[in-house]
Design a protein around this motif. Structure first.
Motif, mmCIF file in Angstrom:
data_model
loop_
_atom_site.group_PDB
_atom_site.id
_atom_site.type_symbol
_atom_site.label_atom_id
_atom_site.label_comp_id
_atom_site.label_asym_id
_atom_site.label_seq_id
_atom_site.Cartn_x
_atom_site.Cartn_y
_atom_site.Cartn_z
ATOM 1 N N GLY A 59 72.695 33.160 52.147
ATOM 2 C CA GLY A 59 72.966 33.907 50.917
ATOM 3 C C GLY A 59 74.417 34.289 50.732
ATOM 4 O O GLY A 59 74.874 34.489 49.594
ATOM 5 N N GLU A 60 75.182 34.403 51.814
ATOM 6 C CA GLU A 60 76.605 34.735 51.724
ATOM 7 C C GLU A 60 77.484 33.487 51.649
ATOM 8 O O GLU A 60 78.708 33.589 51.607
ATOM 9 C CB GLU A 60 77.048 35.594 52.919
ATOM 10 C CG GLU A 60 76.556 37.039 52.866
ATOM 11 C CD GLU A 60 75.139 37.159 53.405
ATOM 12 O OE1 GLU A 60 74.854 36.589 54.472
ATOM 13 O OE2 GLU A 60 74.319 37.814 52.750
ATOM 14 N N GLY A 61 76.862 32.315 51.682
ATOM 15 C CA GLY A 61 77.624 31.073 51.593
ATOM 16 C C GLY A 61 78.051 30.485 52.919
ATOM 17 O O GLY A 61 78.739 29.473 52.959
ATOM 18 N N ALA A 62 77.644 31.112 54.034
ATOM 19 C CA ALA A 62 77.988 30.569 55.349
ATOM 20 C C ALA A 62 77.144 29.326 55.636
ATOM 21 O O ALA A 62 75.951 29.299 55.345
ATOM 22 C CB ALA A 62 77.764 31.610 56.439
ATOM 23 N N HIS A 63 77.775 28.300 56.188
ATOM 24 C CA HIS A 63 77.096 27.055 56.524
ATOM 25 C C HIS A 63 76.660 27.085 57.987
ATOM 26 O O HIS A 63 77.449 27.447 58.854
ATOM 27 C CB HIS A 63 78.030 25.873 56.289
ATOM 28 C CG HIS A 63 78.330 25.626 54.853
ATOM 29 N ND1 HIS A 63 78.966 26.542 54.048
ATOM 30 C CD2 HIS A 63 78.070 24.561 54.067
ATOM 31 C CE1 HIS A 63 79.095 26.051 52.829
ATOM 32 N NE2 HIS A 63 78.557 24.844 52.817
#
Length: 75
Positions: A59-63
């Motif tokens: 959800g925070e964009g971390a891969h």
């Protein structure tokens, strides 16, 4: 499509390898995901590594990368 490199330790073994990955994205959807270790790219104690996996995006964009792999038996 992207090419990436990993260098470090995996299960106590030192070395590097390359992997290719891609996915079709539409907003927050991901489909046609592809992830594979590039054949013969392993070095050091990771020579002979092969496998496939995927990437999730939180959800925070971390891969986050996950993969199933095999390494030759250490000899």
């Amino acid at each position: 499509m992207a090419m990436e490199s990993f260098e470090g330790f995996l299960c106590g073994r030192s070395g590097s390898f390359n992997f290719a990955h891609s996915a079709t994205t539409s907003g927050s959807d991901r489909s046609a995901e592809f992830f594979t270790v590039v054949p013969t790219s392993g070095t050091g104690e990771l020579t002979g590594i092969h496998g496939a996996g995927g990437i999730t995006v939180d959800g925070e964009g971390a891969h986050h990368i996950w993969f199933d792999y095999e390494l030759p038996t250490a000899g």
